[in-house]
Design a protein around this motif. Structure first.
Motif, mmCIF file in Angstrom:
data_model
loop_
_atom_site.group_PDB
_atom_site.id
_atom_site.type_symbol
_atom_site.label_atom_id
_atom_site.label_comp_id
_atom_site.label_asym_id
_atom_site.label_seq_id
_atom_site.Cartn_x
_atom_site.Cartn_y
_atom_site.Cartn_z
ATOM 1 N N LEU A 10 -46.204 -95.934 -62.381
ATOM 2 C CA LEU A 10 -47.080 -96.034 -63.530
ATOM 3 C C LEU A 10 -46.333 -95.599 -65.112
ATOM 4 N N SER A 145 -55.260 -90.968 -69.435
ATOM 5 C CA SER A 145 -54.500 -90.709 -70.407
ATOM 6 C C SER A 145 -54.797 -89.097 -70.813
ATOM 7 N N TYR A 179 -59.244 -101.579 -63.811
ATOM 8 C CA TYR A 179 -59.409 -100.732 -65.028
ATOM 9 C C TYR A 179 -61.152 -100.827 -65.304
ATOM 10 N N SER A 184 -58.890 -99.582 -71.655
ATOM 11 C CA SER A 184 -58.085 -98.873 -70.660
ATOM 12 C C SER A 184 -56.881 -99.806 -70.043
ATOM 13 N N TRP A 188 -52.803 -99.149 -70.545
ATOM 14 C CA TRP A 188 -51.971 -98.916 -69.357
ATOM 15 C C TRP A 188 -51.057 -100.071 -69.362
ATOM 16 N N ARG A 191 -47.803 -99.409 -71.103
ATOM 17 C CA ARG A 191 -46.955 -98.016 -70.653
ATOM 18 C C ARG A 191 -46.374 -98.423 -69.119
ATOM 19 N N MET A 192 -47.070 -99.335 -68.325
ATOM 20 C CA MET A 192 -46.837 -99.517 -66.841
ATOM 21 C C MET A 192 -45.342 -100.501 -66.840
#
Length: 333
Positions: A10, A145, A179, A184, A188, A191-192
């Motif tokens: 993640l 987060s 999510y 959200s 993510w 960032r994933m």
């Protein structure tokens, strides 16, 4: 994929400890989880309660300590909601649509009516060595987060074959990320490392433990369901009971009768659960915890189809459990 590997996936390049090699523990984390025991209120005996809490290695613990992410278990209220619309990058959860959304009536009369007319289900006419359950769970845990605003978790689908002496087998399949809101998902996805791939675990043997079927006696059921603690606690205990046992018709009716006498349940009428099944629903608000419990029952058999937790401000999903299949069987797999 274990909890540490999932967390590193993640975080991707944002993981400051991604180059650190951590030696494996002498006992696998999964084995430790399976050995953990609590007391079954129906029997007074020790029982194992499988869970999906993540165990952090030293490397990923350093990330959490650096305020990159916070992991929250099932029972610590995190956002989410029913109904799904998905994409290749993960499913966005939305609240279940209630027939009676505003000013819902008290659920007692409707629950008593349902209890009086439920029919046999398929497993009422079957026997077997093992109780079989297929379940899907989201929200145990949720990864958040650092500011607590953006959340993501993977759904986990399990198949459990368990005899009355506790022995049997369990398999788990990790599904795509889900999510509680669009913000959200946007956060993510930036960032994933990439879309998750379903991960099927090998069969896990279950240790012996004594399981006593839930009673149909109302007084014993009230104690088992912890109704003295309120409708929210009773909702969670009903969910646990249906996820562990094959509940016969007389007990299903008694459960509905007991819930009918618990203050706080409101009738939501006809709903459709996350698996697309028609049901009828009740909710219980816990304003002091800013959350709502949702129970969805099969209108014909009285079986529990789903249990969800929602935050109330704003309304979004915190966790859900779908009970997709229940029966008796002599075979594993």
């Amino acid at each position: 994929m274990d909890g540490a590997e999932r967390t590193r996936t993640l975080l991707g390049p944002a993981d400051p400890a991604r180059t650190i090699v951590v030696a494996p523990p002498p006992v696998p984390a999964r084995d430790l989880i399976e050995r953990a025991g609590t007391t079954d209120p129906a029997t007074g005996h020790r029982r194992v309660r499988p869970t999906r809490r993540l165990l952090l290695t030293a490397g990923t613990l350093a990330v959490a300590a650096g305020a990159v992410a916070v992991l929250r278990p099932f029972d610590q209220r995190t956002p989410d909601g029913p109904g799904e619309s998905g994409s290749a990058v993960g499913t966005l959860l939305v609240p279940v649509a209630y027939q009676f959304d505003a000013d819902p009536p008290a659920a007692g009369p409707q629950l008593r009516t349902l209890a009086s007319k439920i029919k046999d289900t398929e497993y009422d006419h079957r026997t077997g060595r093992y109780m079989y359950h297929q379940k899907r769970v989201w929200g145990d845990p949720v990864m958040s987060s650092a500011d607590g605003r953006h959340h993501v978790a993977f759904a986990d689908e399990s198949k459990v074959w368990q005899a009355v002496d506790g022995t049997g087998s369990q398999s788990n399949t990790q599904l795509e990320p889900q999510y509680p809101d669009q913000e959200s998902r946007d956060y993510w996805q930036r960032r994933m490392a990439g879309p998750a791939v379903a991960d099927t675990a090998a069969m896990i043997p279950l240790p012996p433990m004594e399981l006593t079927p839930p009673p149909a006696d109302p007084s014993r059921l009230r104690e088992l369901l912890k109704v003295e603690l309120g409708a929210g606690a009773a909702s969670k205990e009903v969910s646990t009971l249906y996820a562990r046992y094959v509940v016969p018709r007389a007990t299903r009716a008694a459960i509905l009768e007991v819930l009918a006498d618990v203050p706080g349940f409101r009738w939501r009428g006809r709903v459709t659960d996350r698996a697309g099944r028609a049901g009828v629903a009740v909710t219980a608000d816990e304003r002091e915890h800013d959350q709502q419990s949702l129970l969805i029952f099969d209108p014909r058999t009285g079986e529990l189809l789903a249990h969800e937790l929602l935050t109330l401000a704003p309304v979004r999903i915190s966790a859900y459990q779908l009970i997709l299949d229940t029966t008796w069987t002599d075979r594993i797999g």
